[in-house]
Design an enzyme around this catalytic site. Structure first.
Site, PDB file in Angstrom:
ATOM      1  CG  ASP A 257      52.933-115.275 -59.628  1.00 20.32           C
ATOM      2  OD1 ASP A 257      52.960-116.474 -59.304  1.00 20.32           O
ATOM      3  OD2 ASP A 257      51.949-114.772 -60.222  1.00 20.32           O
TER       4      ASP A 257
HETATM    5  C1  GLC Z   1      48.843-116.096 -60.616  1.00 19.54           C
HETATM    6  C2  GLC Z   1      49.732-117.328 -60.599  1.00 19.54           C
HETATM    7  C3  GLC Z   1      50.623-117.417 -61.793  1.00 19.54           C
HETATM    8  C4  GLC Z   1      49.947-116.783 -62.995  1.00 19.54           C
HETATM    9  C5  GLC Z   1      49.833-115.302 -62.714  1.00 19.54           C
HETATM   10  C6  GLC Z   1      49.106-114.564 -63.852  1.00 19.54           C
HETATM   11  O1  GLC Z   1      48.688-115.591 -59.324  1.00 19.54           O
HETATM   12  O2  GLC Z   1      50.533-117.547 -59.446  1.00 19.54           O
HETATM   13  O3  GLC Z   1      50.901-118.810 -62.006  1.00 19.54           O
HETATM   14  O4  GLC Z   1      50.709-116.988 -64.173  1.00 19.54           O
HETATM   15  O5  GLC Z   1      49.170-115.031 -61.488  1.00 19.54           O
HETATM   16  O6  GLC Z   1      47.793-114.991 -63.923  1.00 19.54           O
END
Ligand code: GLC
Length: 710
Positions: A257
């Site tokens: 993430d």
């Molecule tokens: C965010 C979220 C995740 C998302 C990623 C990219 O913080 O936790 O669900 O896919 O970043 O945007």
């Protein structure tokens, strides 16, 4: 030697680490913006993946840098959070779950993939399959609610929809099942807070939807930001390396993430970026999203002997394999090469309206306040949400275009051309009272703005804003005092069940309007005017009080179950145990009766199916679609079993007075559960089968079968 191994053999370390890096990007008036970096990294092959770059022009411009300027010409993987539609938005996932329709769930993912791929994207960071039983947690909006079996059905449907049968097709996306694992039970419902649950809860509740997604062939997976009992998921070797890759055989790409690898330092398990990078790579994380830990940390980790080049090569091989499966190595420009035809977009909007209608949950409807009479002359619409386009999008709208969203005011105006509709935003209560004093019906648009749920949007008190409650109090008092009281209807917009016992008491009709996407206003108008009957069923329990949380239908029994005749039993002094609305609750404009439950065969072994039949009659005055649920209850087992376990559902449209025999089928394999050693067990003995309109046991018909060893 394969094409990938040939490529790998020619790659330098910086080029390898570039393939393990994903950076946020956008396209401003001045041109491309690469967060903390530049397009030079793409051109020299040290940045191999982007997120958030959207549009055929921008994505192809970035691809040309990679393909035509870098030494090896490896195309970029470009992803975006296409969570509930791309430019055409569908209802948020929690709302869409209320439709209880796997074909619909798959169709919206397929349509979202078509639209996103036409914009040059090859990957979505969806489906989010975190099980949530805590309405304080804002990301409840992004998932399928409280039940692992339902979550598993949705996970499968979404992977099928996004990926299709041929991942290389220019209309498909690589899906990314997230957030592995057990993100939903964050402590006290607070976003990004620590998680500490039992191994059993992990295996019975939180892993199944991920297992379903992997079984459906999901191409990628994203670990959660959170820790699990002290081990951050991004560094969780036992679950990522040993369980996912070892036991389940998942060989897709694991993408961290956003900055999650860097955050291992704040979690307190890494001293520096090299430490963090080594922990993540050793756990099996292939792509570093936005921490730049792999490019900056892995060379040092290699020097320290904390990782090996073989591990790096394994990760690079998985990323190149994904790009090959997506067809990027053969034709980097196939996604975004062909603009969609207007007819395709019109068809998609029609689907959005249909899904939105099916996601609406009628929670209460006293004295037939709904549907609104076609002859109605004056409707008063209160609340700023009634005319807000952005809020109809809900959280995670990504590229969803605001202007294309239909508001409640627009939808009702189009549906009731003969009526006078006055709209007042409700901030000035006196003005609101004046506006609705003569109305034939009053519709209050209440609840959350779109940014009050979703990521980083936990609420300690998920209730109505106080100003809205004051408006409701005044409007209801005035409406009741009139010589001919006007029905008061509340549309509740939210990304979660709200704690609204007073509102539920005050209004004549209460509608869970969630966030319904592009066609929100039209779909709500279709239901409010009776063009269609509501059919949605809540995929999550609505607590009566926050103090009941976590409250869900699949709870285990107590040794002292609630008993009004016995003080020393499981209860509260101040609220009942029962929810405001149970899982599966949802009214229609029909009225359904269940009779003659039949369950066969009497004796069932593990490989068989339990056939369930029940008579269903629509005793109401309107055609409507009922959702019939089938639960099981194992009253005696080696481990205590939940009071109810959802095993199936069926939807049935019936005309007034019509009766039909509804059939469901339960795989006996489904009642296998983790035994004392967490290995799957199938235990002989009585199994109760319960059928009805929701998880309210008082409404369920029951019968039993005997599970037997073959
Ligand atoms: C965010 C979220 C995740 C998302 C990623 C990219 O913080 O936790 O669900 O896919 O970043 O945007």
């Amino acid at each position: 030697m394969s094409r990938i191994d040939e490529l790998l053999a020619r790659m330098t370390l910086p080029e390898k680490l570039g393939q393990l890096t994903m950076t946020a990007s956008s396209y401003a008036v001045t041109g491309p913006v690469i967060a903390g970096d530049s397009t030079e990294s793409i051109a020299n092959g040290t940045l191999g993946n982007l997120l958030n770059m959207v549009g055929p022009g921008p994505t192809h411009e970035m691809q040309r840098l990679a393909v035509e300027q870098s030494r090896l010409g490896i195309p970029l993987l470009i992803g975006l959070d296409v969570i509930h539609g791309h430019r055409t938005l569908f209802p948020i996932p929690l709302a869409e779950a209320a439709a209880f329709d796997p074909q619909l769930w798959e169709a919206t993912a397929r349509e979202a993939a078509l639209e996103a791929a036409a914009d040059g994207l090859a990957m979505t960071f969806a489906p989010m399959v975190d099980i949530s039983r805590d309405p304080r947690w804002g990301r409840t909006a992004e998932g399928a609610g409280e039940d692992p079996w339902l979550g598993s059905q949705i996970a499968r449907a979404k992977v099928r929809g996004f990926q299709g049968d041929d991942l290389a097709a220019p209309t498909q996306l690589a899906a990314c099942v997230k957030h592995f694992c057990a993100y939903g039970p964050v402590n006290a419902g607070r976003e990004y807070a620590p998680v500490d649950i039992s191994e059993r809860a992990l295996h019975e509740v939180h892993l199944p939807p991920f297992e379903a997604a992997i079984d459906a062939g999901v191409a990628t997976l994203m670990p959660a930001f959170t820790d699990l009992a002290g081990i951050p998921m991004t560094a969780h070797g036992p679950l990522l390396r040993d369980y996912l890759r070892g036991r389940l055989g998942f060989d897709g790409v694991i993408v961290s993430d956003y900055n999650a690898i860097g955050e291992l330092i704040k979690h307190g398990v890494a001293a520096d970026l090299a430490d963090a990078a080594a922990l993540a790579l050793n756990a099996g994380v292939d792509i570093d999203m936005m921490a730049d830990a792999y490019r900056k940390g892995l060379p040092l980790a290699l020097a320290r002997g904390a990782v090996t080049m073989a591990q790096i090569d394994t990760a690079v091989r998985r990323v190149l394999k994904l790009k090959e499966r997506l067809g990027l190595l053969d034709d980097p420009y196939r996604r975004g090469a062909t603009a969609e035809k207007p007819a395709a977009i019109e068809k998609r909007r029609a689907l959005s309206r249909e899904v939105a209608r099916r996601s609406i949950v009628l929670l209460k409807n006293e004295a037939d306040a709904l549907p609104l009479p076609a002859t109605m002359r004056h409707l008063c619409l209160l609340g700023e949400l009634a005319s807000s386009k952005p809020d109809m999008r809900g959280p995670w709208a990504a590229a969803g275009d605001i202007d294309g969203h239909v508001t409640v005011l627009e939808g009702l105006s189009a549906a009731l051309p003969q009526a006078r509709i006055t709209h007042v935003d409700g901030g000035d209560i006196a003005a609101a009272l004046a506006a609705c004093d003569e109305a034939d019906a009053i519709v209050l648009c209440l609840g959350e703005a779109a940014n009050m749920s979703g990521e980083a949007a936990s609420r300690a008190s998920p209730e109505l804003p106080a100003s809205q409650q004051r408006l409701v109090d005044a409007v209801v008092e005035q409406a009741r005092a009139r010589a001919t009281p006007a029905p008061v209807i509340a549309l509740l917009f939210s990304g979660r069940p709200l704690i609204v016992p007073k509102l539920a008491e005050q209004v004549d009709a209460l509608v869970a309007a969630w966030f319904l996407g592009s066609e929100a206003g039209n779909a709500l108008a279709d239901v409010l005017t009776g063009k269609v009957s509501p059919s949605g069923r809540t995929p999550m329990t609505w607590p009566r009080a926050l103090g009941q949380v976590p409250l869900f239908f699949g709870m285990r029994p107590s040794g002292r179950p609630a008993d009004p005749q016995d003080y020393y039993t499981s209860k509260y002094l101040d609220v009942p145990n029962e929810p405001l609305y149970p899982f599966g609750h949802g009214l229609t404009y029909g009225r359904f009766r269940y009779d003659n439950l039949r369950v066969s065969p009497a004796r069932v072994s593990r490989g068989q199916r339990i056939e369930v039949e029940v008579d269903l009659t629509n005793e109401g005055r309107a055609a409507a679609e009922e959702t019939v649920f089938a639960f099981t209850r194992d009253p005696v087992a080696s481990i205590t079993r939940p009071l109810l376990e959802l095993r199936g559902f069926a939807r049935q449209l019936l005309q007034p007075g019509e009766t039909c025999r509804v059939k469901l089928s339960i795989a006996a394999e489904d009642v296998v559960f983790p035994g004392a050693d967490l290995q799957p067990v199938f235990e002989p003995g009585e199994l109760q089968v319960l059928v009805g309109p929701s998880a309210d046991r008082a409404l369920l018909l029951g019968a039993s079968v005997q599970l037997v060893q073959p």
